[in-house]
Design an enzyme around this catalytic site. Structure first.
Site, PDB file in Angstrom:
ATOM      1  CG  HIS A 219      -0.422   0.102   2.523  1.00 37.95           C
ATOM      2  ND1 HIS A 219      -1.089   0.647   3.587  1.00 37.95           N
ATOM      3  CD2 HIS A 219       0.785  -0.272   2.997  1.00 37.95           C
ATOM      4  CE1 HIS A 219      -0.346   0.616   4.660  1.00 37.95           C
ATOM      5  NE2 HIS A 219       0.806   0.057   4.332  1.00 37.95           N
TER       6      HIS A 219
ATOM      7  CG  ASP B 247       2.616  -2.714   6.216  1.00 35.60           C
ATOM      8  OD1 ASP B 247       2.048  -2.817   7.321  1.00 35.60           O
ATOM      9  OD2 ASP B 247       2.130  -2.099   5.247  1.00 35.60           O
TER      10      ASP B 247
ATOM     11  CD  GLN C  55      -4.979  -4.813   6.691  1.00 36.42           C
ATOM     12  OE1 GLN C  55      -5.817  -5.534   7.227  1.00 36.42           O
ATOM     13  NE2 GLN C  55      -5.156  -3.500   6.568  1.00 36.42           N
TER      14      GLN C  55
ATOM     15  CE  LYS D 157      -4.585  -0.352   8.918  1.00 44.81           C
ATOM     16  NZ  LYS D 157      -5.826   0.035   8.234  1.00 44.81           N
TER      17      LYS D 157
ATOM     18  CB  CYS E 177      -4.118   3.247   0.409  1.00 51.97           C
ATOM     19  SG  CYS E 177      -5.214   4.475   1.109  1.00 51.97           S
TER      20      CYS E 177
END
Length: 402
Positions: free
Chosen positions: A119, A196, A199, A222, A360
């Site tokens: 993203h 990253d 998620q 998140k 994004c």
């Protein structure tokens, strides 16, 4: 057996709006009561600035804030809480690494490998850095199923590669990357690796020591925590080699007009007053999540994804984007004859909250020949009935729009 219905009782918003079918968890999750209580309890009983005062209230606030850092460290199995830097979220954490470590150690001709799945927050900071230092960004392409082309990754990897940036799980199409193997390969050529985990943190058990990445970043909101706070983890020797990226507040050890000595990590990266209450809520969310049956939650979320994908295969006029063998609980849908925004508006009228757009991740959508998709993303409190409602509403909506 995991009981999502029982879990929902811990989420005030879902209790106040029982008709809501919330399927935008990749954007942000709802918050359990223990998180709301943790923030309120701090303001009611220990509100003061941290690392500044010697009075009892300030000491209590500092203890709570540093206790939150220890909770984050436990959640990801960091070797020390001093390896955890509080940030405003994943985006700020990546910018911190780019502007501090990247600006110090990258130079013209160095190469940065990024997956096409990334993203914008794991692309733009590196582009900004590359524009200043002359580094070269090389995207790793995908296979047709939306998984990373591992052969292309190895072909691009070389002794010029200084940084590899990878999403643990794609926010747009759910593909999960084999990060442990990719980290090992990157280290063989001497590259540093940033994962990253935005998620992944809510869905997978994260062990940064086992992964052996150099940087792992994720957001609180998140993973059932408050907005405005997140974490950067890096091994102590890497953090100690990085200069501050912002000045002021408690990031110093000594200041004079002639020179300044900086505090050791993590304080040197936390200029100004931090998000104290949010960090405490962040820790409450991670402690709450750790107390759940996480393998059972993972199986539950996977079952919901498979149920949705199976149901979608029976509906004409749409297709699922991304069929990688390993996926997070995210389903991205493209339509043959309908605009995803129109579909989402019809769903919203039926109290179903989903996300539409490029998520994004414009380079990813462009590589797939798409301008946008409709995304449904699951959390622990979603149920099979949520999936059934979405499938029924999608069938009805596409008939209306036909």
């Amino acid at each position: 057996m995991f009981d999502a219905h029982a879990l929902r009782a811990q989420f005030p918003l879902l209790q106040l709006a029982p008709e809501l079918i919330y399927l935008d968890n990749a954007a942000t999750t709802q918050k359990p009561l223990v998180v709301l209580d943790a923030e309120r309890h701090f303001y009611e009983t220990a509100n003061a600035n941290v690392h500044r005062g010697s009075y009892r209230l300030a000491v209590a606030a500092t203890d709570a804030f540093e206790g939150a850092r220890a909770s984050v460290a436990r959640f990801i199995n960091a070797a020390s809480s001093n390896e955890v830097v509080f940030t405003r979220g994943t985006t700020e954490a990546i910018n911190l690494v780019a502007q501090s470590w990247g600006a110090t150690y990258l130079q013209a001709g160095d190469e940065i490998l990024l997956s096409t799945l990334e993203h914008h927050a794991n692309i733009v900071p590196w582009q900004m850095l590359a524009a200043r230092c002359g580094a070269i960004i090389k995207p790793v392409r995908l296979l047709d199923d939306g998984s990373l082309d591992i052969g292309h990754f190895h072909a691009l990897l070389s002794d010029k590669t200084r940084l590899v940036g990878l999403a643990h799980i794609s926010n747009a199409i759910g593909s999960e990357l084999p990060v442990a193997d990719l980290i090992t390969a990157a280290h063989h050529v001497g590259a540093k690796v940033l994962i990253d985990g935005a998620q992944a943190a809510a869905h997978k058990i994260i062990d940064v020591q086992a992964l052996n990445a150099d940087f792992y970043v994720f957001s609180s909101h998140k993973a059932y925590g408050p907005t405005g706070v997140g974490a950067l983890w890096a091994r102590a020797e890497i953090l100690s080699s990085m200069p501050p990226w912002q000045g002021g507040g408690e990031m110093i050890e000594h200041v004079s007009f002639e020179n300044t000595r900086y505090a050791p990590a993590p304080a040197r990266f936390e200029a100004g007053t931090p998000a104290i209450a949010q960090a405490i809520g962040f820790a409450a969310a991670l402690d709450w999540l750790s107390a759940q049956d996480r393998p059972a939650i993972a199986l539950h979320e996977k079952a919901l994804r498979l149920q949705l994908e199976q149901g979608l295969s029976q509906i004409d006029g749409l297709r699922v984007i991304g069929s990688a063998a390993q996926k997070g609980p995210i389903v991205s849908i493209a339509f043959s004859d309908a605009h995803p925004y129109d579909v989402a508006q019809f769903l919203d009228a039926r109290n179903i909250a989903v996300r539409v757009g490029n998520h994004c991740a414009q380079p990813l959508l462009s590589s797939l020949g798409l301008k946008g998709t409709l995304r449904a993303s699951f959390a622990s409190y979603n149920t099979s009935a949520d999936v059934e409602a979405l499938l029924a509403a999608l069938s009805e909506t596409l008939e209306l729009l036909a």
